[in-house]
Design an enzyme around this catalytic site. Structure first.
Site, PDB file in Angstrom:
ATOM      1  CG  HIS A   1      -9.287   0.122  -0.575  1.00 14.67           C
ATOM      2  ND1 HIS A   1      -8.538   0.024   0.639  1.00 14.67           N
ATOM      3  CD2 HIS A   1     -10.581   0.159  -0.267  1.00 14.67           C
ATOM      4  CE1 HIS A   1      -9.556  -0.198   1.640  1.00 14.67           C
ATOM      5  NE2 HIS A   1     -10.565  -0.153   1.208  1.00 14.67           N
TER       6      HIS A   1
ATOM      7  CG  ASP B   1      -6.110  -3.201   3.027  1.00 16.72           C
ATOM      8  OD1 ASP B   1      -5.175  -2.514   3.672  1.00 16.72           O
ATOM      9  OD2 ASP B   1      -6.779  -2.075   2.426  1.00 16.72           O
ATOM     10  N   GLY B   2      -4.785  -4.429   5.962  1.00 20.28           N
ATOM     11  CA  GLY B   2      -4.699  -3.975   7.523  1.00 20.28           C
ATOM     12  C   GLY B   2      -4.086  -4.695   8.447  1.00 20.28           C
TER      13      GLY B   2
ATOM     14  CG  MET C   1     -11.678  -3.165   5.053  1.00 18.96           C
ATOM     15  SD  MET C   1     -10.215  -2.696   4.192  1.00 18.96           S
ATOM     16  CE  MET C   1      -9.182  -1.760   5.530  1.00 18.96           C
TER      17      MET C   1
ATOM     18  CG  MET D   1      -8.277   7.060   2.469  1.00 21.52           C
ATOM     19  SD  MET D   1      -7.345   6.966   4.262  1.00 21.52           S
ATOM     20  CE  MET D   1      -6.645   5.371   4.085  1.00 21.52           C
TER      21      MET D   1
ATOM     22  CG  HIS E   1      -3.702  -1.578  -1.622  1.00 23.59           C
ATOM     23  ND1 HIS E   1      -5.128  -2.437  -1.887  1.00 23.59           N
ATOM     24  CD2 HIS E   1      -4.296  -0.900  -0.596  1.00 23.59           C
ATOM     25  CE1 HIS E   1      -5.974  -2.240  -1.331  1.00 23.59           C
ATOM     26  NE2 HIS E   1      -5.411  -1.219  -0.454  1.00 23.59           N
TER      27      HIS E   1
ATOM     28  N   GLY F   1       1.356  -2.022   4.083  1.00 24.41           N
ATOM     29  CA  GLY F   1       1.857  -0.764   3.773  1.00 24.41           C
ATOM     30  C   GLY F   1       2.957  -0.481   4.745  1.00 24.41           C
ATOM     31  CB  SER F   2       2.973   0.476   8.301  1.00 22.16           C
ATOM     32  OG  SER F   2       2.349  -0.508   8.903  1.00 22.16           O
TER      33      SER F   2
ATOM     34  N   GLY G   1      -0.998   1.609   9.640  1.00 20.54           N
ATOM     35  CA  GLY G   1      -0.362   1.402  10.647  1.00 20.54           C
ATOM     36  C   GLY G   1      -0.971   0.918  11.853  1.00 20.54           C
TER      37      GLY G   1
ATOM     38  CB  SER H   1      -0.890  -0.123   1.257  1.00 17.29           C
ATOM     39  OG  SER H   1      -1.355   1.297   1.492  1.00 17.29           O
TER      40      SER H   1
ATOM     41  CG  MET I   1     -11.357   3.081   2.094  1.00 12.49           C
ATOM     42  SD  MET I   1      -9.885   3.131   2.864  1.00 12.49           S
ATOM     43  CE  MET I   1      -8.506   3.253   1.601  1.00 12.49           C
TER      44      MET I   1
ATOM     45  CG  ASP J   1      -5.059   2.170   0.722  1.00 11.27           C
ATOM     46  OD1 ASP J   1      -5.881   1.422   0.705  1.00 11.27           O
ATOM     47  OD2 ASP J   1      -3.989   1.940   1.125  1.00 11.27           O
TER      48      ASP J   1
ATOM     49  N   GLY K   1      -9.069   3.955   6.921  1.00 10.67           N
ATOM     50  CA  GLY K   1      -8.719   5.273   7.210  1.00 10.67           C
ATOM     51  C   GLY K   1      -7.240   5.540   7.451  1.00 10.67           C
ATOM     52  CG  PHE K   2      -6.065   6.572  10.273  1.00 10.81           C
ATOM     53  CD1 PHE K   2      -5.555   7.876   9.721  1.00 10.81           C
ATOM     54  CD2 PHE K   2      -7.274   6.332  10.580  1.00 10.81           C
ATOM     55  CE1 PHE K   2      -6.351   8.889  10.081  1.00 10.81           C
ATOM     56  CE2 PHE K   2      -8.141   7.609  10.746  1.00 10.81           C
ATOM     57  CZ  PHE K   2      -7.755   8.880  10.490  1.00 10.81           C
TER      58      PHE K   2
HETATM   59  C1  DX5 Z   1      -6.512   1.402   5.502  1.00  9.99           C
HETATM   60  C2  DX5 Z   1      -5.772   1.009   4.204  1.00  9.99           C
HETATM   61  C3  DX5 Z   1      -4.718   0.161   4.080  1.00  9.99           C
HETATM   62  C4  DX5 Z   1      -3.597   0.812   4.772  1.00  9.99           C
HETATM   63  C5  DX5 Z   1      -2.684  -0.415   5.329  1.00  9.99           C
HETATM   64  O1  DX5 Z   1      -7.452   2.184   5.351  1.00  9.99           O
HETATM   65  O2  DX5 Z   1      -6.857   0.585   3.292  1.00  9.99           O
HETATM   66  O3  DX5 Z   1      -4.387  -0.231   2.754  1.00  9.99           O
HETATM   67  O4  DX5 Z   1      -2.747   1.387   3.971  1.00  9.99           O
HETATM   68  O5  DX5 Z   1      -1.601  -0.077   6.049  1.00  9.99           O
HETATM   69  P1  DX5 Z   1      -1.084  -1.118   7.023  1.00  9.99           P
HETATM   70  O6  DX5 Z   1      -0.392  -2.195   6.226  1.00  9.99           O
HETATM   71  O7  DX5 Z   1      -0.101  -0.217   7.592  1.00  9.99           O
HETATM   72  O8  DX5 Z   1      -2.057  -1.579   8.107  1.00  9.99           O
HETATM   73 ZN    ZN Z   2      -6.345  -0.232   1.344  1.00  7.76          ZN
END
Ligand code: DX5
Ligand code: ZN
Length: 236
Positions: free
Chosen positions: A67, A180-181, A138, A38, A34, A202-203, A146, A9, A69, A36, A143-144
């Protein structure tokens, strides 16, 4: 196991160097990007849109996995298709007409996905399996980046795996099961054993320290964990 995909991500990438980040993570072994989106309405955060998708499109041949949102959804579908998205997924709570939005995505030449929040029930899949190319579970609230993995997602993944297998046995086709997440090297194997085939991180990837091999090191560690995963449906 084959057919397992890792989807970094870019939410956790360095946005000031986004093109290089995309190239680096694909060179390090990523299968998908990926992306994101928002809107500070459906989720309490604001990120990137079609212009950024179009800007990274020439940087890679990897599929861009958008993705959404956002609420409403439909107006953005042709814009992302034109910007080079390969997959577009959205949350059923964000569209008044889920069947119509899924159709619209395919009409625009993209693969269509539905995203289930931690509290979204499985019955939202009931009448649309034939219109889906991907189901995204999910394992955090959207939304975030990490956030911590919500372990209840594992049972949900297993239940959806059964639905997908039943559907494809009867009707053919292919539906990816993405999660995801909060995915890290320490839990990706359990997520695969529950039945997922596509893993967003992502992180865990973009935060990987250079001393541990950076992006390449963490993606290799994830693949190593996936290699060890037991076949789906046969727990230890
Ligand atoms: C959250 C996103 C994810 C996010 C995943 O709303 O949809 O794709 O970037 O990040 P990590 O892997 O850090 O949870
Ligand atoms: Zn995502």
């Amino acid at each position: 196991m084959t057919g397992l995909r890792i989807a970094p991500s870019i939410l956790s990438a360095d946005f000031a160097r986004l093109g290089e980040e995309v190239e680096a993570v694909v060179a390090a072994g990523a299968d998908l990007i990926h992306f994101d989106v928002m809107d500070n309405h459906y989720v309490p955060n604001l990120t990137i849109g079609p212009a950024v998708c179009a800007a990274i499109r020439p940087r890679t041949r990897a599929r861009i996995d958008v993705h959404l949102m956002v609420k409403p959804v439909d107006a953005l579908v042709p814009l992302f298709a034109k910007a080079g998205a390969d997959i577009i997924s959205f949350h059923p709570e964000a569209s008044e007409h889920v069947d119509r939005t899924l159709t619209l995505i395919r009409e625009n030449g993209c693969r269509a996905g539905l995203v289930l929040n931690p509290a979204t029930p499985l019955h939202c899949l009931d009448h649309v399996m034939g219109r889906l190319d991907l189901i995204l579970v999910m394992s955090v609230n959207p939304g975030f980046g990490g956030q911590a993995f919500i372990p209840e997602a594992l049972d949900k993944i297993a239940a959806i795996r059964q639905r997908i297998d039943r559907h494809t046995a009867r009707h053919g086709g292919e539906i990816w099961l993405e999660v995801d997440g909060g995915i890290k090297t320490g839990n990706i194997r359990a997520v695969a054993e529950a039945g997922a085939d596509t893993f967003v991180a992502g992180s865990a990837i973009f935060g990987a320290p250079d001393r541990d091999g950076g992006y390449r090191g963490v993606i290799a560690d994830m693949r190593d964990q996936l290699q060890r995963a037991l076949p789906v449906g046969r727990p230890a």
